[in-house]
Every structure is written in structure tokens, then in C-alpha cells.
Design an enzyme around this catalytic site. Structure first.
Site, PDB file in Angstrom:
ATOM      1  CE1 TYR A 199      44.898  35.674  41.472  1.00  0.00           C
ATOM      2  CE2 TYR A 199      46.191  34.114  40.183  1.00  0.00           C
ATOM      3  CZ  TYR A 199      45.056  34.896  40.339  1.00  0.00           C
ATOM      4  OH  TYR A 199      44.087  34.890  39.364  1.00  0.00           O
ATOM      5  CE  LYS A 259      42.072  33.507  42.075  1.00  0.00           C
ATOM      6  NZ  LYS A 259      40.694  33.978  42.023  1.00  0.00           N
TER       7      LYS A 259
HETATM    8  N1  LIG Z   1      42.631  37.589  34.048  1.00  0.00           N
HETATM    9  C1  LIG Z   1      43.093  36.373  34.176  1.00  0.00           C
HETATM   10  O1  LIG Z   1      44.018  35.956  33.477  1.00  0.00           O
HETATM   11  C2  LIG Z   1      42.478  35.443  35.192  1.00  0.00           C
HETATM   12  C3  LIG Z   1      42.715  34.076  35.053  1.00  0.00           C
HETATM   13  C4  LIG Z   1      42.182  33.211  35.987  1.00  0.00           C
HETATM   14  C5  LIG Z   1      41.411  33.695  37.031  1.00  0.00           C
HETATM   15  N2  LIG Z   1      41.198  35.027  37.135  1.00  0.00           N
HETATM   16  C6  LIG Z   1      40.374  35.477  38.256  1.00  0.00           C
HETATM   17  O2  LIG Z   1      39.240  36.133  37.745  1.00  0.00           O
HETATM   18  C7  LIG Z   1      38.734  37.046  38.708  1.00  0.00           C
HETATM   19  C8  LIG Z   1      38.487  38.380  38.037  1.00  0.00           C
HETATM   20  O3  LIG Z   1      39.746  38.929  37.656  1.00  0.00           O
HETATM   21  P1  LIG Z   1      39.932  39.847  36.360  1.00  0.00           P
HETATM   22  O4  LIG Z   1      41.026  39.239  35.567  1.00  0.00           O
HETATM   23  O5  LIG Z   1      38.640  40.145  35.736  1.00  0.00           O
HETATM   24  O6  LIG Z   1      40.575  41.158  37.001  1.00  0.00           O
HETATM   25  P2  LIG Z   1      39.906  42.528  37.477  1.00  0.00           P
HETATM   26  O7  LIG Z   1      40.950  43.236  38.237  1.00  0.00           O
HETATM   27  O8  LIG Z   1      39.251  43.209  36.342  1.00  0.00           O
HETATM   28  O9  LIG Z   1      38.736  42.020  38.448  1.00  0.00           O
HETATM   29  C9  LIG Z   1      38.907  41.828  39.814  1.00  0.00           C
HETATM   30  C10 LIG Z   1      37.874  42.661  40.520  1.00  0.00           C
HETATM   31  O10 LIG Z   1      37.902  42.374  41.904  1.00  0.00           O
HETATM   32  C11 LIG Z   1      37.679  43.599  42.559  1.00  0.00           C
HETATM   33  N3  LIG Z   1      38.115  43.533  43.954  1.00  0.00           N
HETATM   34  C12 LIG Z   1      39.380  43.533  44.441  1.00  0.00           C
HETATM   35  N4  LIG Z   1      39.365  43.513  45.773  1.00  0.00           N
HETATM   36  C13 LIG Z   1      38.055  43.487  46.141  1.00  0.00           C
HETATM   37  C14 LIG Z   1      37.394  43.477  47.397  1.00  0.00           C
HETATM   38  N5  LIG Z   1      38.067  43.494  48.561  1.00  0.00           N
HETATM   39  N6  LIG Z   1      36.035  43.449  47.403  1.00  0.00           N
HETATM   40  C15 LIG Z   1      35.341  43.465  46.239  1.00  0.00           C
HETATM   41  N7  LIG Z   1      35.911  43.487  45.030  1.00  0.00           N
HETATM   42  C16 LIG Z   1      37.266  43.504  44.990  1.00  0.00           C
HETATM   43  C17 LIG Z   1      38.446  44.617  41.740  1.00  0.00           C
HETATM   44  O11 LIG Z   1      38.051  45.952  42.019  1.00  0.00           O
HETATM   45  C18 LIG Z   1      38.124  44.167  40.339  1.00  0.00           C
HETATM   46  O12 LIG Z   1      36.952  44.758  39.838  1.00  0.00           O
HETATM   47  C19 LIG Z   1      39.775  37.100  39.821  1.00  0.00           C
HETATM   48  O13 LIG Z   1      39.350  36.278  40.897  1.00  0.00           O
HETATM   49  C20 LIG Z   1      41.005  36.508  39.167  1.00  0.00           C
HETATM   50  O14 LIG Z   1      41.872  35.922  40.095  1.00  0.00           O
HETATM   51  C21 LIG Z   1      41.692  35.913  36.231  1.00  0.00           C
END
Ligand SMILES: NC(=O)c1ccc[n+]([C@@H]2O[C@H](COP(=O)([O-])OP(=O)(O)OC[C@H]3O[C@@H](n4cnc5c(N)ncnc54)[C@H](O)[C@@H]3O)[C@@H](O)[C@H]2O)c1
Length: 275
Positions: free
Chosen positions: A171, A175
Site C-alpha cells: 500500500y 501510494k
Molecule cells: N480512509 C483513509 O484513511 C484513507 C486515507 C488516505 C487515502 N485513502 C485512499 O482513499 C481512497 C478511497 O478509500 P476509502 O477509505 O474511501 O475506502 P473504501 O474501501 O470505501 O473505497 C475504496 C473503493 O475502491 C473500490 N475498489 C477496490 N478495488 C477496485 C477495483 N479493482 N476497481 C474499482 N474499484 C475498486 C472499493 O470497492 C471501494 O468502493 C483509496 O484510494 C484509499 O487508499 C484512504
């Protein structure tokens, strides 16, 4: 700040608690038309996380339609180039153009120390977080160049793009790589008036965030509440992130006000990350 007349595609936006839904809501409230996309079928390794359900995307779209009328939901796996091309074609067929791509899809829950990490964990994360963003960037940029009126690409990276974190090597690497993709795409696409930036949120308790909380609280032998209290104590602004923080940053980067910003990896972290 208005995005009236613009059309956006947001990946990984089919979960109620996710950042993607908040991003879609923010873009819609600025007058943008939005295509939200997400997986349509179960994926190997993903059932371990138990994040959301596959039928969720339609109810997310129904919620979003109360904010703005121009919203469609499309099944799309970001790892599948044919699906990416088909989705972009569907967006253009529905709304006539594509101005904004938000690469939000990501997985961040295959926890394991490096010395125990199966290669398939590494590959699964890289395929979604990095190759997926690459494929969407490639085809969205082709469409934007064809239109000849510029565009906006925003990659949802993370604090994990700036610092290491134990048990999430793929991960973290994905990123960091996403910031590299951001900078290269900004260089290549600038001549076409397309800006490419990354947003780097710190922790947000989404579906993915909740799974991370549970894992790291257990690893440290503390409750989830204590784990989050310890985290807040290290954040200058005294709270963890909320989805709207990231959504607001995306709306700004997609607006005319951000016309001269490209190749940037912008922290949205309450000061938790400063470089
Ligand atoms: N939540 C946090 O703390 C955080 C912090 C920094 C960055 N992020 C990033 O934010 C983004 C959204 O994450 P989130 O926290 O909302 O989690 P989340 O799990 O709600 O969202 C991730 C989404 O990606 C989808 N996904 C996974 N594999 C996929 C694929 N092959 N094709 C299409 N869609 C796919 C999932 O079904 C899900 O809806 C991610 O890239 C995550 O790395 C999250």
C-alpha cells in the site's frame, strides 16, 4: 467555485462510507455531472476485508441524485483496460464529454509484515492502486486531448505516499508510486491544458479506515477508541480526517482557481504530514 458544465468520472465511489461518495457529492453540489464507478463482482482476496456490498453502488447513486440530477453509476474494475475504455465511452455517450477524472479506487487492507507477505498480496494492491490509476489516466487523457479543452486529473494518494507504515508495504509503495505517476502525467499532459495532482489524506474512518483501525488497535493491544485517541494526539489540528476534507480539496483542484497547480501532492492531514 463552480464546476457547472463539467463532467467527472470517479473510481471506487460505490460505498456509502467511502471518500468516493463524498467526492461525488461535492462535485455534484458544484454543478458537475458525475459518473460514479465501482466493482461489479467479488474479487479474490477482497472478501477478507468485508468492506461494503456489491449492490451498494445503486443506493449510493440514488442518494447522490438528491444533490444533483446528473449522476450515473457504472460497474468498472480499474484493472480491466476494456472496462475502463467502455466506461469512458459510456460517460461521453451520456454527458457528451469528460473533463475530470478522480482516481479514488484503492485497497489498503492486506496487512502483513514484509517478511511474511505473499507476493499475491503485493500484486493485488499494486494492480488496483497503481495500474488502475494508470489505465484510467491513459484513457481519460486520450478523451480530454481529443476534446481539446483541457482537463483535470486528481489521484487520491495518502499520507502513505509520504511516509512509511508497518505491515502495509505494498500500500505504501503503491501510494508513493501514485505520486510518481502524478508528476509524470503532469509533465506529459500540461501542454494539453490538463492538470494532474494528488491529494494525500491522513486517516479517515471509512470502510477501509475502519478495517485499518481494528487491525492496528489489535496489534498494539489497545481498544479502537484508544488507538484513535492516540492518533488524534499526534495531529496538530486535533482530529482525524473526514471525507469532506478530501472532497473539498478535490473540488478546488478541479476548479478554475487551481488552473496553475499541477504535479502537486497536496496534504489534507490536519498537519499530520508536512512535506
Ligand atoms: N480512509 C483513509 O484513511 C484513507 C486515507 C488516505 C487515502 N485513502 C485512499 O482513499 C481512497 C478511497 O478509500 P476509502 O477509505 O474511501 O475506502 P473504501 O474501501 O470505501 O473505497 C475504496 C473503493 O475502491 C473500490 N475498489 C477496490 N478495488 C477496485 C477495483 N479493482 N476497481 C474499482 N474499484 C475498486 C472499493 O470497492 C471501494 O468502493 C483509496 O484510494 C484509499 O487508499 C484512504
Amino acid at each position: 467555485m463552480t464546476l457547472a458544465g463539467k463532467v467527472a468520472l470517479v473510481t471506487g465511489a460505490g460505498r456509502h462510507q467511502g471518500l468516493g461518495k463524498a467526492i461525488c457529492a461535492r462535485l455534484l453540489s458544484a454543478g458537475c455531472a458525475v459518473a460514479l464507478t465501482d466493482l461489479a463482482s467479488p474479487q479474490p482476496l477482497m472478501d477478507t476485508a468485508n468492506i461494503g456490498t456489491l449492490s451498494e453502488m445503486d443506493t449510493v447513486a440514488a442518494d447522490l441524485a438528491t444533490i444533483g440530477p446528473k449522476v450515473i453509476a457504472l460497474p468498472m474494475d480499474v484493472r480491466d483496460e476494456a472496462q475502463v475504455e467502455a466506461s469512458i465511452a459510456a460517460v461521453v455517450a451520456e454527458f457528451g464529454r469528460l473533463d475530470i477524472l478522480i482516481n479514488n479506487a484503492g485497497i489498503g487492507y492486506l496487512f502483513s509484515p514484509i517478511i511474511d507477505t505473499p507476493a499475491e498480496f503485493w500484486k493485488a494492491v499494486m494492480d488496483v492502486n497503481l495500474m488502475g490509476a494508470f489505465l484510467c489516466t491513459k484513457h481519460a487523457a486520450q478523451q480530454m486531448i481529443k476534446q481539446g479543452t483541457g482537463g483535470r486529473i486528481v489521484n487520491i494518494a495518502s499520507q502513505a505516499a509520504k511516509s512509511g507504515h508497518p505491515h502495509l508495504s505494498a500500500y505504501i509503495a503503491s501510494k508513493h508510486g501514485l505520486v510518481g505517476l502524478t508528476r509524470t502525467a503532469a509533465l506529459e499532459l500540461g501542454a494539453h491544458g490538463i492538470t494532474v495532482n494528488a491529494v494525500c489524506p491522513n486517516h479517515v474512518t471509512t470502510g477501509l479506515g475502519a478495517v485499518q483501525n481494528a487491525y492496528y488497535a489489535k496489534l498494539r493491544g489497545v481498544s479502537v477508541e484508544q488507538y484513535l485517541a492516540d492518533m488524534r494526539a499526534g495531529i496538530p489540528l486535533g482530529r482525524v480526517g473526514i471525507p469532506e476534507d478530501t472532497a473539498n480539496a478535490c473540488a478546488f483542484l478541479c476548479s478554475d482557481q487551481a488552473a496553475y497547480i499541477t504535479g502537486e501532492a497536496m496534504n489534507v492531514s490536519g498537519g499530520a504530514e508536512m512535506h
